[in-house]
Design an enzyme around this catalytic site. Structure first.
Site, mmCIF file in Angstrom:
data_model
loop_
_atom_site.group_PDB
_atom_site.id
_atom_site.type_symbol
_atom_site.label_atom_id
_atom_site.label_comp_id
_atom_site.label_asym_id
_atom_site.label_seq_id
_atom_site.Cartn_x
_atom_site.Cartn_y
_atom_site.Cartn_z
ATOM 1 N N ASP A 34 0.838 -1.186 0.000
ATOM 2 C CA ASP A 34 0.000 0.000 0.000
ATOM 3 C C ASP A 34 0.876 1.239 0.000
ATOM 4 O OD1 ASP A 34 -1.914 2.176 0.935
ATOM 5 O OD2 ASP A 34 -3.252 0.447 0.856
ATOM 6 N N SER A 44 -10.579 5.032 1.021
ATOM 7 C CA SER A 44 -11.951 5.198 1.513
ATOM 8 C C SER A 44 -12.156 4.541 2.878
ATOM 9 C CB SER A 44 -12.940 4.623 0.501
ATOM 10 O OG SER A 44 -12.844 5.268 -0.749
ATOM 11 N N SER A 46 -10.306 4.525 5.351
ATOM 12 C CA SER A 46 -9.748 5.319 6.447
ATOM 13 C C SER A 46 -10.682 6.419 6.914
ATOM 14 C CB SER A 46 -8.407 5.925 6.011
ATOM 15 O OG SER A 46 -7.500 4.910 5.637
ATOM 16 N N VAL A 173 2.808 1.540 -6.060
ATOM 17 C CA VAL A 173 2.845 0.650 -7.218
ATOM 18 C C VAL A 173 3.043 1.478 -8.481
ATOM 19 C CG1 VAL A 173 1.530 -0.983 -8.601
ATOM 20 C CG2 VAL A 173 1.415 -1.099 -6.104
ATOM 21 N N HIS A 224 -18.660 12.265 -1.446
ATOM 22 C CA HIS A 224 -19.889 12.123 -0.674
ATOM 23 C C HIS A 224 -19.694 12.883 0.635
ATOM 24 C CE1 HIS A 224 -22.840 10.353 1.956
ATOM 25 N NE2 HIS A 224 -21.950 9.629 2.593
ATOM 26 N N TYR A 255 -28.235 10.042 6.224
ATOM 27 C CA TYR A 255 -28.073 9.023 7.265
ATOM 28 C C TYR A 255 -27.337 9.642 8.448
ATOM 29 C CZ TYR A 255 -23.290 8.343 5.422
ATOM 30 O OH TYR A 255 -22.001 8.521 5.009
ATOM 31 N N VAL A 354 -17.288 -0.846 2.914
ATOM 32 C CA VAL A 354 -17.038 -1.539 4.180
ATOM 33 C C VAL A 354 -18.128 -2.558 4.472
ATOM 34 C CG1 VAL A 354 -16.855 -1.223 6.679
ATOM 35 C CG2 VAL A 354 -15.718 0.388 5.148
ATOM 36 N N THR A 355 -19.370 -2.215 4.123
ATOM 37 C CA THR A 355 -20.530 -3.073 4.402
ATOM 38 C C THR A 355 -20.337 -4.498 3.898
ATOM 39 O OG1 THR A 355 -22.029 -1.173 4.341
ATOM 40 C CG2 THR A 355 -23.013 -3.351 3.960
ATOM 41 N N ASP A 541 -27.835 -21.290 -18.776
ATOM 42 C CA ASP A 541 -28.528 -22.237 -19.658
ATOM 43 C C ASP A 541 -28.473 -21.652 -21.063
ATOM 44 O OD1 ASP A 541 -30.339 -20.147 -19.180
ATOM 45 O OD2 ASP A 541 -32.084 -21.447 -19.395
ATOM 46 N N LEU A 641 -35.911 -16.810 -36.102
ATOM 47 C CA LEU A 641 -35.410 -16.546 -37.449
ATOM 48 C C LEU A 641 -34.282 -15.527 -37.366
ATOM 49 C CD1 LEU A 641 -38.903 -16.275 -39.159
ATOM 50 C CD2 LEU A 641 -37.372 -18.267 -39.174
ATOM 51 N N TYR A 642 -33.079 -15.969 -37.702
ATOM 52 C CA TYR A 642 -31.890 -15.127 -37.597
ATOM 53 C C TYR A 642 -31.433 -14.700 -38.988
ATOM 54 C CZ TYR A 642 -31.557 -17.174 -32.916
ATOM 55 O OH TYR A 642 -31.812 -17.593 -31.638
#
Length: 812
Positions: A34, A44, A46, A173, A224, A255, A354-355, A541, A641-642
């Site tokens: 990291d 995010s 943190s 990185v 946000h 919230y 996180v959820t 399928d 029918l194609y």
């Protein structure tokens, strides 16, 4: 076993979870890098406020959240808990939202998590700051709560470290190295780390890392708003961080969470604020952390007004601090999980909040170690699910911003997507517009739901009007089109069906290895068959038509089928697979008069002997060359029918000119769905998914265990005798009680299953719902109830198919 060399990029809540889960399964040659410090890396995770609401319309997302809750409840750091299980409360301040809470209660009940609908007084009892006069009711999930994300990261780092995992902080990185199409390592500013597998868990930096291997991630970081009040006098003396439930006021896009004697306020009602991953500051450049942008007070004004209205005690407090925090959004609100289609060994676990983080960590660990995920159905999350247009920068930005705006909106299951639209149109589009088509979208295609030109067909017919919710994006014309299909003949646009061409000298052997049925049959054969994963779960399928010795056409479900085929291609080049959908089109011509329409237009023999059921042939319809396949998803005589896209409109006009004098119609997807449910035909992704096997789903007839080995065969032989649940047909007598899917099914007061697909059957005169039920309750005649908003709908298990059980109409 030490396992292969794995490098995980990103030590946030997802990377830490994956390191913990994968090392617990014996892979310990793992390095996590990291660019930031540990455990608060600056992404995010943190700054995440930590609210975990498990309720979701997706069963998979709820299950990922449930595992995260269970795991975080078991974690601590030196006695400090990683999860505060204070419960989650959603309140309604409008009648529409109260109705929506009943729907959400149905979801969470269907997925097996305890919840309760509350009266206004009960809402205030749980959260005394709420104004009793403002709320009409609430939904309480007792197991929701606050995740302490940074602590959870630290706890999982400690566990993984004890097993030998290395964590390298302050390693930026620079590149992902590769050779011959495979990853070889990760180049950082402090040297290269060899790797056999690289997993990108870089969060908001994910698109930047993925581009290093040429991979395009449809992810946008968006800001946000999160604000914190100072002391609220009504909370004076609160010494615990959180004692009240986390709270959602979705009518105002808000919230709330406790923080001792103050309150945290999250807001989605402001303008979208996207940012490119390339423009995010580095750890050293950022004032606080890279994922935290300056708080824009003007965007928060309405949030504060609404907060003081719902929580009057906040009038005596002030907003003392705030951030615009970056989070990842995707075009369909699902995570991006899986392996690159082009670079072997490069995996992503992105757009994970996180959820769902610990659940995703487990899912990815299973996928990597076992070759498949056994705990969760990941078809909605697979990064290879997208069509090419869905990866365009314009599309990604527009849809990601739209999803931010709609994050708390009440959305109908059929609600059309927004701009950019239209994107894909069939050759029939102009003709459909002339007939007043009401279009919805399917994989970018404009697909008619019904045609206003057919409004006159409604007169004199018994077509009941469904309840208000089911009546959205519905018209009585749907019922008329369905009935006329059974009476005369109808034309359906089937162009949105994915079509793949498999060719080459090894194609028959290749398909035999992947398919549960015998597909290497005579030229002209068409086979309904399944694709299975190694654990016997249904991946798709499909229909396979053998058009020549070394040429097959596959009717598939989406891009994941193309990806599955591509990954299993033999290395010797004897098989080629390509997507022919964009250059072709398809009309379904179905109904008892279909042969009277088609036969005069061609010199080929389309009698029952000339082209039997589930056979294909090449022919000319008028001047148009077609591939005709005698199969039907609506349970009537007819053909798919194609032809090529350039001749599609000519085919449409030729058929329509012949069908109209016989009372034929053009019909839309609404009628199609009703007819296919009357016939009991399953829809992959809705009725059955990766978590189900063929015997549970009622498609065991498509499995030929006497053939040579195929993927999933060994697992299927073990699962065959242990069927504990079944996809079951239910009928509903009340014509207004049309359900739409994902509702809980009750045996008395106990939820025992959930609805998958539903529609009104205009031929049989009953509502139809398919549902997953315990095997012992899937017996015809068993009475159950479906939870539909605030009431119960009586239903009964029925024999299937409901229409034409002898197949005489299809085979005539």
């Amino acid at each position: 076993m030490a396992g292969p060399r794995v490098v995980i990029i990103g030590a946030g809540v997802v990377g830490a979870a994956l390191a913990d889960e994968i090392s617990a399964r014996g892979w310990t040659e793992v390095t996590v890098v990291d660019q930031g410090p540990l455990p608060a890396t600056g992404g995010s995770s943190s700054h995440a406020p930590g609210l975990v609401f498990q309720t979701n319309s997706s069963k998979t997302m709820t299950e990922l959240a449930r595992y995260t809750v269970e795991k975080f409840c078991s974690l601590d750091v030196d006695g400090k808990p990683c999860f505060l299980q204070v419960g989650g409360l959603e309140v309604a301040t409008t009648p529409e939202r109260l109705t929506e809470l009943h729907r959400r209660h149905g979801w969470i009940t269907a997925w097996g998590i305890e919840s309760r609908l509350l009266t206004p007084d009960e809402c205030v009892e749980r959260h005394p700051l709420v104004d009793r006069d403002k709320v009409l009711g609430g939904l309480l999930v007792p197991t929701d709560g606050l995740a302490k994300a940074v602590l959870a990261v630290e706890a999982q780092i400690r566990r993984a470290t004890e097993r030998g995992v290395r964590f390298l902080a302050r390693h930026e990185v620079l590149d992902v190295t590769r050779a011959d199409g495979e990853v070889t390592g990760v180049l950082t500013d402090q040297g290269e780390i060899p790797a056999d597998i690289v997993v990108c868990c870089a969060g908001i930096w994910g698109p930047k890392i993925a581009r290093m291997v040429g991979m395009n991630l449809p992810l946008t970081p968006l800001a946000h708003q999160l604000a914190w009040t100072g002391p609220v006098p009504a909370l004076a003396g609160q010494t615990e961080e959180a004692v009240r439930p986390i709270l959602r006021h979705q009518d105002a896009d808000l919230y709330y969470r406790d923080r001792f004697d103050g309150i945290g306020i999250g807001y989605y009602g402001h303008r979208p604020m996207p940012i490119s991953a390339d423009d995010i500051l580095s750890v050293d450049e950022a004032d606080e952390m890279p994922s935290v942008l300056k708080f824009t007070e003007e965007d928060f004004e309405d949030a504060w007004t609404q907060t003081q209205s719902l929580l009057p005690a906040t009038k005596e407090a002030k907003v003392e601090e705030g951030i615009n925090g970056l989070f990842s959004f995707t075009t369909d609100n699902f995570p991006l999980l899986g392996e690159s289609p082009d670079v072997k060994g490069f995996w992503v676990a992105e757009a994970v909040w996180v959820t769902h983080s610990a659940g995703v960590g487990r899912a990815m660990a299973e996928w990597l170690v076992d070759g498949h995920c056994s705990s969760f159905d990941l078809h909605e999350c697979d990064v290879n699910r997208f069509e090419p247009h869905q990866l365009s920068p314009e599309y990604v930005l527009a849809r990601d911003c739209q999803n931010f705006v709609e994050v708390y909106d009440i959305l109908h299951p059929l609600q059309p997507s927004g701009d950019p639209r239209p994107i894909r149109t069939s050759p029939f589009h102009a003709r459909q517009q002339e007939h007043g088509a009401f279009f919805l979208e399917a994989n970018g295609w404009e697909r008619p739901q019904w045609y206003e030109a057919n409004a006159g067909l409604v007169e004199g017919r018994s077509i009941p009007t469904p309840n208000d919710w089911a009546a959205q994006f519905w018209s009585p014309i749907v019922g008329a089109e369905a009935q006329v299909t059974r009476e005369t003949v109808a034309m359906y646009d089937m162009t949105a069906l994915k079509r793949l061409e498999v060719s080459g000298p090894g194609s028959a052997e290749f398909l035999e290895r992947l398919c549960t049925g015998k597909v290497a049959k005579s030229v002209g054969s068409v086979t309904y068959t399944l694709l299975l994963d190694h654990d016997g779960g249904i991946r798709s399928d499909i229909t396979v038509a053998r058009l020549a010795r070394d040429l097959f056409q596959v009717g598939a479900n989406g891009n994941l089928d193309l990806d599955w085929f591509t990954r299993h291609l033999p290395a010797d080049g004897t098989v080629q697979v390509r997507d022919i959908t964009p250059g072709t089109c398809c009309i379904g011509l179905w109904g008892p008069l279909a042969r009277k329409v088609l036969q005069p237009l061609t010199d080929e023999d389309f009698t029952n002997d000339g082209l039997k059921y589930f056979r294909a042939k090449r022919a000319y319809i008028g001047s148009v060359p077609v591939t005709a396949m005698r199969l039907s998803y609506v349970g009537e005589l007819g053909w798919e029918l194609y032809t090529t896209a350039d001749q599609g409109q000519k085919l449409w006009d030729t058929l329509w000119q012949a069908a109209r004098p016989l009372g034929g119609v053009i019909a839309g997807r609404g009628a199609f769905n009703s007819l296919r449910l009357e016939k009991g035909y399953r829809s992959f992704g809705t009725d059955m998914t990766y978590e189900h096997d063929p015997y549970e789903a009622g498609v065991g007839f498509a499995v030929k265990l006497d053939k040579d080995d195929f993927i999933g065969k060994a697992a299927l032989e073990r699962r065959k005798e242990n069927v504990r649940r079944r996809l079951t047909c239910l009928t509903i007598d009340d014509p207004r009680s049309v359900v739409l899917g994902k509702e809980p099914v009750y045996d008395g007061d106990r939820a025992v299953g959930y609805v998958t697909s539903a529609a009104y059957g205009y031929t049989i005169g009953k509502g139809i719902a398919y549902a997953w039920l315990p095997a012992e309750q899937a017996t015809p005649g068993t009475r159950v109830q479906i939870g539909y908003f605030d009431r119960r709908v009586d239903a009964v298990v029925a024999e299937e198919p409901l229409f034409d059980p002898t197949m005489s109409r299809l085979r005539g």
